[in-house]
Design an enzyme around this catalytic site. Structure first.
Site, PDB file in Angstrom:
ATOM      1  N   ASP A   3       0.825  -1.185  -0.059  1.00 39.58           N
ATOM      2  CA  ASP A   3       0.028   0.174   0.029  1.00 39.58           C
ATOM      3  C   ASP A   3       0.970   1.060   0.034  1.00 39.58           C
ATOM      4  O   ASP A   3       0.357   2.294   0.447  1.00 39.58           O
ATOM      5  CB  ASP A   3      -0.936   0.064   1.270  1.00 39.58           C
ATOM      6  N   LYS A  25       2.216   2.127  -5.243  1.00 34.94           N
ATOM      7  CA  LYS A  25       2.906   1.634  -6.361  1.00 34.94           C
ATOM      8  C   LYS A  25       2.040   1.982  -7.318  1.00 34.94           C
ATOM      9  O   LYS A  25       2.497   2.181  -8.473  1.00 34.94           O
ATOM     10  CB  LYS A  25       3.058   0.122  -6.231  1.00 34.94           C
ATOM     11  N   HIS A  43      -4.303  -1.284  -6.518  1.00 30.68           N
ATOM     12  CA  HIS A  43      -3.446  -0.230  -6.876  1.00 30.68           C
ATOM     13  C   HIS A  43      -4.485   0.770  -7.246  1.00 30.68           C
ATOM     14  O   HIS A  43      -5.371   0.742  -8.345  1.00 30.68           O
ATOM     15  CB  HIS A  43      -2.595  -0.572  -7.843  1.00 30.68           C
TER      16      HIS A  43
HETATM   17  P1  IMP Z   1      -2.560 -12.779   1.434  1.00 26.77           P
HETATM   18  O1  IMP Z   1      -1.599 -12.105   0.474  1.00 26.77           O
HETATM   19  O2  IMP Z   1      -3.842 -12.373   0.904  1.00 26.77           O
HETATM   20  O3  IMP Z   1      -2.297 -14.301   1.636  1.00 26.77           O
HETATM   21  O4  IMP Z   1      -2.257 -11.750   2.857  1.00 26.77           O
HETATM   22  C1  IMP Z   1      -1.240 -12.223   3.534  1.00 26.77           C
HETATM   23  C2  IMP Z   1      -0.667 -10.885   4.324  1.00 26.77           C
HETATM   24  O5  IMP Z   1      -0.477  -9.759   3.432  1.00 26.77           O
HETATM   25  C3  IMP Z   1      -1.988 -10.261   5.039  1.00 26.77           C
HETATM   26  O6  IMP Z   1      -1.516  -9.300   6.206  1.00 26.77           O
HETATM   27  C4  IMP Z   1      -2.521  -9.043   3.874  1.00 26.77           C
HETATM   28  O7  IMP Z   1      -3.085  -8.006   4.769  1.00 26.77           O
HETATM   29  C5  IMP Z   1      -1.137  -8.888   3.554  1.00 26.77           C
HETATM   30  N1  IMP Z   1      -1.322  -8.144   2.102  1.00 26.77           N
HETATM   31  C6  IMP Z   1      -1.600  -8.998   0.972  1.00 26.77           C
HETATM   32  N2  IMP Z   1      -1.624  -8.225  -0.285  1.00 26.77           N
HETATM   33  C7  IMP Z   1      -1.494  -6.739   0.090  1.00 26.77           C
HETATM   34  C8  IMP Z   1      -1.266  -5.494  -0.461  1.00 26.77           C
HETATM   35  O8  IMP Z   1      -1.402  -5.499  -1.829  1.00 26.77           O
HETATM   36  N3  IMP Z   1      -1.218  -4.497   0.340  1.00 26.77           N
HETATM   37  C9  IMP Z   1      -1.114  -4.620   1.749  1.00 26.77           C
HETATM   38  N4  IMP Z   1      -1.186  -5.781   2.360  1.00 26.77           N
HETATM   39  C10 IMP Z   1      -1.268  -6.949   1.645  1.00 26.77           C
END
Ligand code: IMP
Length: 446
Positions: free
Chosen positions: A12, A15, A40
């Site tokens: 976040d 990007k 994004h």
């Molecule tokens: P997952 O990628 O859905 O498995 O989530 C794993 C961890 O990564 C969690 O803490 C999510 O909140 C974080 N996360 C995944 N994608 C993003 C993103 O694009 N921005 C911020 N946090 C992310």
């Protein structure tokens, strides 16, 4: 000229905006890891677009956008985004303009991956095992890939092969769903039907994108590699296990797209002027529950700090230089994009974390052990804040309030690389580009 951009915090960082700006000078934009867990947000001519899967460069007409083999693709989400972009006149239906391609080798997220992700998070409740994932099936899809029972995009075009693979994948998963999670199983023939229909629709977008990248490189076309999430969410180098399931660091761009590791001229790291995190896991400079909580509230409020994918409120804290320096090292960064400084306008004082105190030891090393990371106490340097200023009157670094210039200089001195882009608002025009990575006379000629 090949430029890679990566987030250097917990995602976040902004990007989408940086990719959108750099895309002007690129001809090809490629995503290489993650999936629709990314969100994004782009604001172009006052219009907001949120993309989760399709590279943010798509908003520039005529640019070629590629989704590399390292991405996990939920075809249903892919088509939702395409439908919106077609309706907005940005893309042509059925890829008639040939602007968007997905690697044959990318792995597919199917409904059972999302169900497994949700079951696991629900089962963990609010306990230690909860990661706070985006529930988009990302982890389970990568698990299947590494366990060699995943389904690749190209499989959606081969009915027999797809059926065999689904039988194998669901045999095990259905046992888990029924016996452990007490949930309905998935039906192989329904999944097959679903997968084949998506495959049919995906056909005009599927390609060996690696070959296109190689050709583009031979023709010396400028290429932008678009990272998702952030370095501290990297499965190897992040705050494991509170991470995502892919290599978010710059090193992931090579295996995730099929280009060789020596292909990158510049690697730009994107950081906010402060820090945020969604989901669970350690966050040493978080201000909630500290005397600095009101500053955090201003930042959360002005920064509209809600997840672009899940809408969850983001946790907020000061800029962590220990973590930032770690990210500079892991990614081999050549420059920093410094985002959302306007959100901190008007704060009386601002803080930078320069060290951690872990078990009474002062250190500038980012800890490997999650317990050390959780117990790390930030040691801060306090600097005077800067007052609100008219961003439209700022054309160069020297026009910025002196206190903001000093803040930026301290960051650069600590991490040892320059800030090359400053963002003072969400719009394209609210940006100062101190140097353009596509126009840098790089010491590295690839
Ligand atoms: P997952 O990628 O859905 O498995 O989530 C794993 C961890 O990564 C969690 O803490 C999510 O909140 C974080 N996360 C995944 N994608 C993003 C993103 O694009 N921005 C911020 N946090 C992310």
């Amino acid at each position: 000229m090949n430029v890679s951009v990566v987030g250097v915090q917990w995602g976040d960082e902004g990007k989408g905006k940086v990719v959108d700006i750099y895309s002007k000078d690129a001809e090809v934009i490629v995503r290489y890891q993650g999936g629709n867990n990314a969100g994004h947000t782009l604001v172009v001519h006052g219009k907001k677009t949120v993309l989760h899967l399709i590279p943010s460069g798509v908003l520039h007409p005529e640019k070629i956008c590629l989704i590399g083999n390292g991405v996990v693709v939920d075809p249903a989400v892919f088509f939702e985004e395409i439908d919106e972009l077609v309706e907005a006149g940005i893309l042509k239906a059925k890829n008639e303009d040939g602007r968007l391609w997905v690697s044959e080798r990318a792995h597919v997220i199917l409904p059972y991956h999302c169900a497994l992700d949700q079951c696991r998070e629900t089962y963990a409740g609010s306990g230690k095992g909860k990661i706070g994932t985006t529930s988009r099936g990302i982890g389970p899809a990568y698990e299947d890939k590494v366990a060699r029972r995943g389904i690749q995009v190209v499989d959606l075009l081969y009915p027999q092969l797809l059926e065999q693979k689904l039988v194998r994948a669901l045999e095990e998963k259905n046992t888990l769903f029924q016996s452990f999670f007490k949930r309905e199983p998935f039906d192989v023939s329904e999944m097959l039907d679903y997968g084949l229909k998506l495959g049919e629709r995906l056909k005009p977008y599927i390609k060996d994108v690696r070959k296109d990248l190689l050709t583009a490189m031979k023709q010396k076309k400028p290429i932008l590699f678009e990272g998702a999430q952030g370095t501290l969410l990297d499965v190897d180098h992040g705050t494991y296990p509170y991470v995502t399931s892919s290599t978010t660091a710059s090193g992931g761009a090579s295996p995730g797209s099929g280009v060789s590791p020596n292909s990158f001229n510049e690697i730009i790291g994107i950081t906010k002027a402060y820090t945020t995190r969604v989901g669970t896991g350690p966050f040493p400079t978080e201000v909630a529950g500290t005397p600095d909580a009101p500053a955090g509230e201003q930042i959360a409020d002005l920064g509209k700090e809600f997840g672009a994918t899940t809408g969850r409120p983001r946790r907020v804290g000061w800029l962590d230089l220990v973590a930032l320096k770690y990210a500079v090292e892991i990614n081999g960064l050549t420059g920093l994009a410094f985002m959302k400084v306007d959100v901190m306008n008007g704060l009386k004082e601002v803080r930078l974390c320069t060290d951690y105190l872990i078990k009474d030891n002062k250190t500038q090393d980012f800890p490997s052990c999650i317990d050390d990371c959780e117990s790390a106490k930030p040691v801060y340097e306090t600097l005077p804040g800067w007052s609100d200023y008219d961003a439209s009157a700022v054309h160069k670094r020297e026009d910025l309030p002196q206190e903001l210039q000093d803040y930026m200089k301290r960051v650069e001195d600590y991490v040892g690389i320059p800030i090359v882009l400053l963002s003072t608002g969400p719009g394209r025009d609210e940006t100062l580009l101190f140097s353009n990575p596509f126009k840098v006379a790089s010491s590295k000629s690839v």
